[in-house]
Design a protein around this motif. Sequence first.
Motif, PDB file in Angstrom:
ATOM      1  N   LEU A 356       0.791  -1.226   0.000  1.00 17.35           N
ATOM      2  CA  LEU A 356       0.000   0.000   0.000  1.00 17.35           C
ATOM      3  C   LEU A 356       0.825   1.279   0.000  1.00 17.35           C
ATOM      4  CD1 LEU A 356      -2.806  -1.111   2.459  1.00 17.35           C
ATOM      5  CD2 LEU A 356      -2.827  -1.146  -0.038  1.00 17.35           C
ATOM      6  N   GLY A 357       2.117   1.184   0.268  1.00 19.12           N
ATOM      7  CA  GLY A 357       2.974   2.352   0.167  1.00 19.12           C
ATOM      8  C   GLY A 357       2.625   3.446   1.155  1.00 19.12           C
ATOM      9  N   ALA A 358       2.803   4.686   0.689  1.00 19.16           N
ATOM     10  CA  ALA A 358       2.696   5.836   1.581  1.00 19.16           C
ATOM     11  C   ALA A 358       1.296   6.067   2.118  1.00 19.16           C
ATOM     12  CB  ALA A 358       3.182   7.093   0.851  1.00 19.16           C
ATOM     13  N   GLU A 359       0.275   5.538   1.448  1.00 15.45           N
ATOM     14  CA  GLU A 359      -1.088   5.793   1.904  1.00 15.45           C
ATOM     15  C   GLU A 359      -1.509   4.912   3.069  1.00 15.45           C
ATOM     16  OE1 GLU A 359      -4.541   4.388  -0.297  1.00 15.45           O
ATOM     17  OE2 GLU A 359      -3.221   3.319  -1.670  1.00 15.45           O
ATOM     18  N   ALA A 360      -0.687   3.924   3.439  1.00 18.34           N
ATOM     19  CA  ALA A 360      -1.153   2.888   4.359  1.00 18.34           C
ATOM     20  C   ALA A 360      -1.533   3.428   5.737  1.00 18.34           C
ATOM     21  CB  ALA A 360      -0.099   1.800   4.495  1.00 18.34           C
ATOM     22  N   VAL A 361      -0.779   4.360   6.295  1.00 23.31           N
ATOM     23  CA  VAL A 361      -1.079   4.850   7.647  1.00 23.31           C
ATOM     24  C   VAL A 361      -2.442   5.542   7.670  1.00 23.31           C
ATOM     25  CG1 VAL A 361      -0.355   6.355   9.528  1.00 23.31           C
ATOM     26  CG2 VAL A 361       1.360   5.104   8.219  1.00 23.31           C
ATOM     27  N   ALA A 362      -2.671   6.446   6.711  1.00 17.39           N
ATOM     28  CA  ALA A 362      -3.944   7.163   6.668  1.00 17.39           C
ATOM     29  C   ALA A 362      -5.095   6.233   6.301  1.00 17.39           C
ATOM     30  CB  ALA A 362      -3.858   8.312   5.666  1.00 17.39           C
ATOM     31  N   LEU A 363      -4.875   5.334   5.361  1.00 17.69           N
ATOM     32  CA  LEU A 363      -5.917   4.385   4.977  1.00 17.69           C
ATOM     33  C   LEU A 363      -6.302   3.510   6.160  1.00 17.69           C
ATOM     34  CD1 LEU A 363      -7.666   2.962   2.826  1.00 17.69           C
ATOM     35  CD2 LEU A 363      -5.669   1.563   2.270  1.00 17.69           C
ATOM     36  N   GLY A 364      -5.291   3.005   6.870  1.00 17.86           N
ATOM     37  CA  GLY A 364      -5.580   2.192   8.047  1.00 17.86           C
ATOM     38  C   GLY A 364      -6.282   2.986   9.132  1.00 17.86           C
ATOM     39  N   ALA A 365      -5.933   4.253   9.274  1.00 14.52           N
ATOM     40  CA  ALA A 365      -6.615   5.099  10.256  1.00 14.52           C
ATOM     41  C   ALA A 365      -8.092   5.240   9.908  1.00 14.52           C
ATOM     42  CB  ALA A 365      -5.940   6.468  10.333  1.00 14.52           C
ATOM     43  N   ALA A 366      -8.385   5.356   8.611  1.00 12.04           N
ATOM     44  CA  ALA A 366      -9.786   5.446   8.189  1.00 12.04           C
ATOM     45  C   ALA A 366     -10.549   4.169   8.496  1.00 12.04           C
ATOM     46  CB  ALA A 366      -9.860   5.762   6.695  1.00 12.04           C
ATOM     47  N   THR A 367      -9.863   3.015   8.486  1.00  8.62           N
ATOM     48  CA  THR A 367     -10.557   1.764   8.795  1.00  8.62           C
ATOM     49  C   THR A 367     -11.015   1.716  10.249  1.00  8.62           C
ATOM     50  OG1 THR A 367      -8.592   0.446   9.439  1.00  8.62           O
ATOM     51  CG2 THR A 367      -9.172   0.523   7.077  1.00  8.62           C
ATOM     52  N   LEU A 368     -10.371   2.497  11.139  1.00 11.90           N
ATOM     53  CA  LEU A 368     -10.848   2.556  12.518  1.00 11.90           C
ATOM     54  C   LEU A 368     -12.277   3.079  12.574  1.00 11.90           C
ATOM     55  CD1 LEU A 368      -7.724   4.180  14.255  1.00 11.90           C
ATOM     56  CD2 LEU A 368      -8.250   1.736  14.059  1.00 11.90           C
ATOM     57  N   VAL A 369     -12.562   4.061  11.727  1.00 12.46           N
ATOM     58  CA  VAL A 369     -13.905   4.617  11.650  1.00 12.46           C
ATOM     59  C   VAL A 369     -14.869   3.594  11.060  1.00 12.46           C
ATOM     60  CG1 VAL A 369     -15.310   6.511  10.764  1.00 12.46           C
ATOM     61  CG2 VAL A 369     -12.909   6.914  11.322  1.00 12.46           C
ATOM     62  N   VAL A 370     -14.452   2.966   9.971  1.00 12.39           N
ATOM     63  CA  VAL A 370     -15.318   1.991   9.301  1.00 12.39           C
ATOM     64  C   VAL A 370     -15.607   0.816  10.226  1.00 12.39           C
ATOM     65  CG1 VAL A 370     -15.505   0.405   7.349  1.00 12.39           C
ATOM     66  CG2 VAL A 370     -14.494   2.660   7.017  1.00 12.39           C
ATOM     67  N   GLU A 371     -14.583   0.341  10.934  1.00 11.39           N
ATOM     68  CA  GLU A 371     -14.769  -0.771  11.858  1.00 11.39           C
ATOM     69  C   GLU A 371     -15.822  -0.435  12.907  1.00 11.39           C
ATOM     70  OE1 GLU A 371     -11.717  -3.774  14.009  1.00 11.39           O
ATOM     71  OE2 GLU A 371     -11.468  -1.662  14.561  1.00 11.39           O
ATOM     72  N   ASP A 372     -15.720   0.748  13.481  1.00  9.39           N
ATOM     73  CA  ASP A 372     -16.687   1.166  14.488  1.00  9.39           C
ATOM     74  C   ASP A 372     -18.079   1.296  13.876  1.00  9.39           C
ATOM     75  OD1 ASP A 372     -16.981   2.491  17.359  1.00  9.39           O
ATOM     76  OD2 ASP A 372     -18.134   3.690  15.944  1.00  9.39           O
ATOM     77  N   PHE A 373     -18.147   1.842  12.671  1.00  7.61           N
ATOM     78  CA  PHE A 373     -19.433   2.010  11.995  1.00  7.61           C
ATOM     79  C   PHE A 373     -20.101   0.658  11.748  1.00  7.61           C
ATOM     80  CE2 PHE A 373     -21.743   2.061   7.931  1.00  7.61           C
ATOM     81  CZ  PHE A 373     -22.751   2.951   8.250  1.00  7.61           C
ATOM     82  N   LEU A 374     -19.336  -0.320  11.300  1.00 13.47           N
ATOM     83  CA  LEU A 374     -19.904  -1.632  11.004  1.00 13.47           C
ATOM     84  C   LEU A 374     -20.375  -2.339  12.264  1.00 13.47           C
ATOM     85  CD1 LEU A 374     -17.349  -2.956   8.353  1.00 13.47           C
ATOM     86  CD2 LEU A 374     -19.587  -1.913   7.947  1.00 13.47           C
ATOM     87  N   LEU A 375     -19.664  -2.145  13.352  1.00  8.94           N
ATOM     88  CA  LEU A 375     -20.014  -2.830  14.596  1.00  8.94           C
ATOM     89  C   LEU A 375     -21.082  -2.106  15.398  1.00  8.94           C
ATOM     90  CD1 LEU A 375     -16.468  -3.921  15.825  1.00  8.94           C
ATOM     91  CD2 LEU A 375     -18.165  -5.297  14.630  1.00  8.94           C
ATOM     92  N   ARG A 376     -21.157  -0.771  15.230  1.00 11.87           N
ATOM     93  CA  ARG A 376     -22.057   0.010  16.084  1.00 11.87           C
ATOM     94  C   ARG A 376     -22.848   1.008  15.258  1.00 11.87           C
ATOM     95  NH1 ARG A 376     -19.248   2.073  21.380  1.00 11.87           N
ATOM     96  NH2 ARG A 376     -17.975   3.347  19.995  1.00 11.87           N
ATOM     97  N   SER A 377     -23.392   0.575  14.142  1.00  9.37           N
ATOM     98  CA  SER A 377     -24.039   1.511  13.217  1.00  9.37           C
ATOM     99  C   SER A 377     -25.418   1.973  13.674  1.00  9.37           C
ATOM    100  CB  SER A 377     -24.181   0.852  11.835  1.00  9.37           C
ATOM    101  OG  SER A 377     -25.060  -0.255  11.906  1.00  9.37           O
ATOM    102  N   HIS A 378     -25.844   1.560  14.876  1.00  9.60           N
ATOM    103  CA  HIS A 378     -27.183   1.914  15.324  1.00  9.60           C
ATOM    104  C   HIS A 378     -27.198   3.177  16.175  1.00  9.60           C
ATOM    105  CE1 HIS A 378     -25.155  -1.064  17.844  1.00  9.60           C
ATOM    106  NE2 HIS A 378     -25.511  -0.271  18.818  1.00  9.60           N
ATOM    107  N   THR A 379     -26.052   3.834  16.351  1.00 18.02           N
ATOM    108  CA  THR A 379     -26.036   5.081  17.127  1.00 18.02           C
ATOM    109  C   THR A 379     -26.115   6.266  16.174  1.00 18.02           C
ATOM    110  OG1 THR A 379     -23.646   4.990  17.151  1.00 18.02           O
ATOM    111  CG2 THR A 379     -24.780   4.053  19.030  1.00 18.02           C
ATOM    112  N   VAL A 380     -26.089   7.475  16.710  1.00 18.95           N
ATOM    113  CA  VAL A 380     -26.448   8.642  15.900  1.00 18.95           C
ATOM    114  C   VAL A 380     -25.238   9.464  15.495  1.00 18.95           C
ATOM    115  CG1 VAL A 380     -27.787  10.779  15.895  1.00 18.95           C
ATOM    116  CG2 VAL A 380     -28.705   8.742  16.983  1.00 18.95           C
TER     117      VAL A 380
END
Length: 430
Positions: A356-380
């Motif tokens: 993934l090269g130089a984008e990996a740190v930021a891309l992985g950081a974005a997955t923290l948001v996606v992970e939370d969204f997928l697991l807890r998408s019922h909040t506001v």
Amino acid sequence: MRKGNRSVVLWTLYFAGELSRHDLARTTGLSAATVSNVIADLIADRIVVETGSVDSDGGRPRIMLRVDPSYGYVVGVGVGETRVRVELYDLAMAERARKEFALAPGHHEPSVVARCILDGLEAVLAEAGATESEVIGMGLGVPGVAEQGPDLLIHARAFGWDGVPLGALLREGTSIPVFADNGVKTTGQAELWFGAGQGAQHLVMAFIGTGAGASIINGGVTYRGTASGAGEWGHTKIVLDGRPCRCGSRGCLEAYVGAEAILAGAGRELGGDDEESVFAALLADPPARPALEEAVRCLGAGLADLINLFNPERVILGGWAGSLLGREFLPEIRAAAGRYALPLPFSQASIELGRLGAEAVALGAATLVVEDFLLRSHTVRPSGRAVAGATGDPVPGAPAPGGVPGGAATGGPTPGGPASALTSAPAGRR
């Protein structure tokens, strides 16, 4: 139970790209009625859309479903020693905009870094024609340890930060929920989801930049330790009372394999150039070969330690300096690791370059948001649809952050559960 079923279905559908209701029931083990009810809710919430139909064997055509990439945006931020990188993605993790800011060596004042992040956020939103209300969350990959809490305290010795309240600084300029983890761990998660780690359940991400660190993934889940401080591989000792390390100790692996240490060992100074350019030039300079060969031997020994300790199926070498070293010396690095590792675990592990090269740190950081969204998408979330802030309390009945639906946060995924979907990337990243 309903909230858990929703997370299971959403997680599975996200990583599969497209599935029918029948496929979801078969994959998750949930009943057809349960899947239909969950999907009806997700469609009503505009998180899932129908994409068309396909013929089935002898029955009615099946309606295909996917997570709607336009439901919202996620922001990923990579805070490194040489730059701050801000990227905006849609929910399928397709990049929509990016902005970078250079950081001067040794000058990482918290207010400067926070201003770069906020300016970058403003820039990527403007480029994409988006607003803050459309952003689900912002993930940060930071140096050192991210201590979770209302102020998001960052402990980064390389920056001279000891409990810097980065979350509080960012709240002065944005109301977007903020998630954070060590940048090496976010890189490991990015490679697991989208890169060289796809399909693996047990892997180690060895990251070489100015310094060195590692991300350990066990059973598809990042191991973080008691307070998210696990993975300080660069500060394991390779020489007793050896070279001084910038952490204040001596003989650390980082003092032998980090880009800063390699340049110092070769007698190179940055002058007015950036560290990455000087390091790349060093690799092409024949007189620097002895210094580089010593670094390769030490790196091989460090990788052998990881192999002996964790018995991974895959070791991924990344980071900007690790990628440069690997492109030039990967066979030598593998050979050095083989000399120092125990034969059996070494034979069970492959050593590969990150993809993934130089984008990996930021891309992985974005997955923290996606992970939370997928697991807890019922909040506001701010726009009235769903998301949770990183510093909020866990939702009752939801899987713990960092875990997987149906499995314990600190254990492996449940057989047949959604974590098996990690073998595929979301459709937007294929």
